[in-house]
Design a protein around this motif. Structure first.
Motif, PDB file in Angstrom:
ATOM      1  N   ASN A  33       0.847  -1.188   0.000  1.00  0.00           N
ATOM      2  CA  ASN A  33       0.000   0.000   0.000  1.00  0.00           C
ATOM      3  C   ASN A  33       0.888   1.246   0.000  1.00  0.00           C
ATOM      4  OD1 ASN A  33      -1.725   2.113   0.500  1.00  0.00           O
ATOM      5  ND2 ASN A  33      -2.707   1.155   2.278  1.00  0.00           N
ATOM      6  N   ARG A  34       0.983   1.905  -1.138  1.00  0.00           N
ATOM      7  CA  ARG A  34       1.897   3.043  -1.270  1.00  0.00           C
ATOM      8  C   ARG A  34       1.593   4.173  -0.295  1.00  0.00           C
ATOM      9  NH1 ARG A  34       4.474   4.447  -6.907  1.00  0.00           N
ATOM     10  NH2 ARG A  34       6.186   3.099  -6.371  1.00  0.00           N
ATOM     11  N   SER A  35       0.336   4.342   0.058  1.00  0.00           N
ATOM     12  CA  SER A  35      -0.009   5.425   0.972  1.00  0.00           C
ATOM     13  C   SER A  35       0.501   5.165   2.388  1.00  0.00           C
ATOM     14  CB  SER A  35      -1.517   5.673   0.984  1.00  0.00           C
ATOM     15  OG  SER A  35      -2.193   4.590   1.562  1.00  0.00           O
ATOM     16  N   GLU A  36       0.868   3.923   2.685  1.00  0.00           N
ATOM     17  CA  GLU A  36       1.424   3.599   3.997  1.00  0.00           C
ATOM     18  C   GLU A  36       2.840   3.039   3.896  1.00  0.00           C
ATOM     19  OE1 GLU A  36      -1.147   1.231   6.414  1.00  0.00           O
ATOM     20  OE2 GLU A  36      -2.627   2.830   6.551  1.00  0.00           O
ATOM     21  N   ASN A  37       3.489   3.248   2.769  1.00  0.00           N
ATOM     22  CA  ASN A  37       4.827   2.702   2.554  1.00  0.00           C
ATOM     23  C   ASN A  37       5.887   3.701   3.014  1.00  0.00           C
ATOM     24  OD1 ASN A  37       7.336   1.885   1.422  1.00  0.00           O
ATOM     25  ND2 ASN A  37       6.253   0.665  -0.091  1.00  0.00           N
ATOM     26  N   LEU A  38       6.538   3.383   4.108  1.00  0.00           N
ATOM     27  CA  LEU A  38       7.586   4.239   4.663  1.00  0.00           C
ATOM     28  C   LEU A  38       8.709   4.455   3.660  1.00  0.00           C
ATOM     29  CD1 LEU A  38       8.984   5.759   6.985  1.00  0.00           C
ATOM     30  CD2 LEU A  38       9.864   3.529   7.752  1.00  0.00           C
ATOM     31  N   ALA A  39       9.123   3.412   2.972  1.00  0.00           N
ATOM     32  CA  ALA A  39      10.211   3.534   1.997  1.00  0.00           C
ATOM     33  C   ALA A  39       9.854   4.547   0.915  1.00  0.00           C
ATOM     34  CB  ALA A  39      10.524   2.176   1.373  1.00  0.00           C
ATOM     35  N   PHE A  40       8.646   4.458   0.383  1.00  0.00           N
ATOM     36  CA  PHE A  40       8.217   5.377  -0.658  1.00  0.00           C
ATOM     37  C   PHE A  40       8.229   6.815  -0.159  1.00  0.00           C
ATOM     38  CE2 PHE A  40       4.790   7.719  -2.812  1.00  0.00           C
ATOM     39  CZ  PHE A  40       5.298   7.714  -4.101  1.00  0.00           C
ATOM     40  N   ARG A  41       7.691   7.028   1.037  1.00  0.00           N
ATOM     41  CA  ARG A  41       7.636   8.395   1.599  1.00  0.00           C
ATOM     42  C   ARG A  41       9.033   8.970   1.807  1.00  0.00           C
ATOM     43  NH1 ARG A  41       2.768  10.143   0.342  1.00  0.00           N
ATOM     44  NH2 ARG A  41       1.177   8.795   1.170  1.00  0.00           N
ATOM     45  N   LEU A  42       9.944   8.157   2.326  1.00  0.00           N
ATOM     46  CA  LEU A  42      11.317   8.634   2.527  1.00  0.00           C
ATOM     47  C   LEU A  42      11.993   8.904   1.184  1.00  0.00           C
ATOM     48  CD1 LEU A  42      12.447   6.226   5.393  1.00  0.00           C
ATOM     49  CD2 LEU A  42      11.832   8.653   5.619  1.00  0.00           C
ATOM     50  N   TYR A  43      11.745   8.023   0.227  1.00  0.00           N
ATOM     51  CA  TYR A  43      12.360   8.142  -1.097  1.00  0.00           C
ATOM     52  C   TYR A  43      11.928   9.429  -1.804  1.00  0.00           C
ATOM     53  CZ  TYR A  43      14.014   6.777  -5.726  1.00  0.00           C
ATOM     54  OH  TYR A  43      14.655   6.738  -6.934  1.00  0.00           O
ATOM     55  N   VAL A  44      10.631   9.712  -1.790  1.00  0.00           N
ATOM     56  CA  VAL A  44      10.163  10.922  -2.466  1.00  0.00           C
ATOM     57  C   VAL A  44      10.625  12.188  -1.750  1.00  0.00           C
ATOM     58  CG1 VAL A  44       8.192   9.814  -3.591  1.00  0.00           C
ATOM     59  CG2 VAL A  44       7.869  10.960  -1.403  1.00  0.00           C
ATOM     60  N   ASP A  45      10.980  12.073  -0.483  1.00  0.00           N
ATOM     61  CA  ASP A  45      11.552  13.212   0.249  1.00  0.00           C
ATOM     62  C   ASP A  45      13.048  13.362  -0.016  1.00  0.00           C
ATOM     63  OD1 ASP A  45       9.176  14.056   1.334  1.00  0.00           O
ATOM     64  OD2 ASP A  45       9.486  13.105   3.278  1.00  0.00           O
ATOM     65  N   GLY A  46      13.615  12.448  -0.827  1.00  0.00           N
ATOM     66  CA  GLY A  46      15.011  12.575  -1.232  1.00  0.00           C
ATOM     67  C   GLY A  46      16.008  11.753  -0.439  1.00  0.00           C
ATOM     68  N   LEU A  47      15.555  10.983   0.537  1.00  0.00           N
ATOM     69  CA  LEU A  47      16.482  10.150   1.314  1.00  0.00           C
ATOM     70  C   LEU A  47      16.835   8.885   0.543  1.00  0.00           C
ATOM     71  CD1 LEU A  47      14.928  10.448   4.854  1.00  0.00           C
ATOM     72  CD2 LEU A  47      17.120  11.337   4.124  1.00  0.00           C
ATOM     73  N   ARG A  48      18.096   8.512   0.600  1.00  0.00           N
ATOM     74  CA  ARG A  48      18.550   7.287  -0.063  1.00  0.00           C
ATOM     75  C   ARG A  48      19.222   6.335   0.920  1.00  0.00           C
ATOM     76  NH1 ARG A  48      15.432   9.421  -2.689  1.00  0.00           N
ATOM     77  NH2 ARG A  48      15.536   9.985  -4.874  1.00  0.00           N
ATOM     78  N   GLU A  49      19.588   6.846   2.102  1.00  0.00           N
ATOM     79  CA  GLU A  49      20.201   5.993   3.119  1.00  0.00           C
ATOM     80  C   GLU A  49      20.044   6.640   4.485  1.00  0.00           C
ATOM     81  OE1 GLU A  49      24.053   3.772   2.548  1.00  0.00           O
ATOM     82  OE2 GLU A  49      24.677   5.175   4.127  1.00  0.00           O
ATOM     83  N   ILE A  50      19.829   5.793   5.473  1.00  0.00           N
ATOM     84  CA  ILE A  50      19.797   6.214   6.869  1.00  0.00           C
ATOM     85  C   ILE A  50      20.746   5.292   7.622  1.00  0.00           C
ATOM     86  CG2 ILE A  50      18.411   6.372   8.973  1.00  0.00           C
ATOM     87  CD1 ILE A  50      15.968   6.842   7.220  1.00  0.00           C
ATOM     88  N   SER A  51      21.544   5.878   8.496  1.00  0.00           N
ATOM     89  CA  SER A  51      22.430   5.082   9.341  1.00  0.00           C
ATOM     90  C   SER A  51      22.115   5.373  10.795  1.00  0.00           C
ATOM     91  CB  SER A  51      23.895   5.413   9.064  1.00  0.00           C
ATOM     92  OG  SER A  51      24.251   5.013   7.780  1.00  0.00           O
ATOM     93  N   ILE A  52      21.987   4.312  11.561  1.00  0.00           N
ATOM     94  CA  ILE A  52      21.760   4.434  13.001  1.00  0.00           C
ATOM     95  C   ILE A  52      22.968   3.797  13.676  1.00  0.00           C
ATOM     96  CG2 ILE A  52      20.232   3.850  14.909  1.00  0.00           C
ATOM     97  CD1 ILE A  52      18.042   3.519  12.581  1.00  0.00           C
TER      98      ILE A  52
END
Length: 120
Positions: free
Chosen positions: A78-97
């Motif tokens: 469900n794209r409307s609840e897809n965290l990856a999609f939301r982060l991707y369209v905001d320009g994020l390509r990697e997160i490091s913790i």
């Protein structure tokens, strides 16, 4: 026997399964509800255990999935609840913790992820 990379991927999948549970509870209940607190605690504890063991959780972000070591650890149809999609369209390509993340920081990250999805 599983390789260290396979174990890391399985562990990362478990972390994101706990995020999905956390997200679901945050959607259904007031954020101070016991179910939300328990889900946040589980997410935070598992995330902190991961980085304690592996030093860093490096998450690749594609349009559809979150990846660890180029293997999917989170997917949502469900794209409307897809965290990856939301982060991707905001320009994020990697997160490091990194190792040393506190419980408060992990909880805040869960809230940030939640907000990214529910408030596009």
């Amino acid at each position: 026997m599983a390789t260290p990379d396979q174990e890391r991927i399985w562990f990362a999948r478990e972390v994101f399964q706990l995020f999905v549970k956390c997200f679901t509870n945050l959607k259904l209940y007031p954020h101070d509800h016991v179910h939300c607190r328990e889900a946040l605690e589980a997410w935070s504890g598992r995330l902190r255990s991961f980085v304690q063991l592996h030093d860093v959780l490096r998450i690749g972000i594609t349009q559809d999935t979150l990846l660890v070591l180029d293997e999917p650890v989170y997917e949502e149809d469900n794209r409307s609840e897809n965290l990856a999609f939301r982060l991707y369209v905001d320009g994020l390509r990697e997160i490091s913790i990194q190792r040393g993340v506190t419980r408060d920081e992990a909880d805040r990250l869960a809230y940030v992820f939640y907000q990214v999805v529910v408030d596009p």
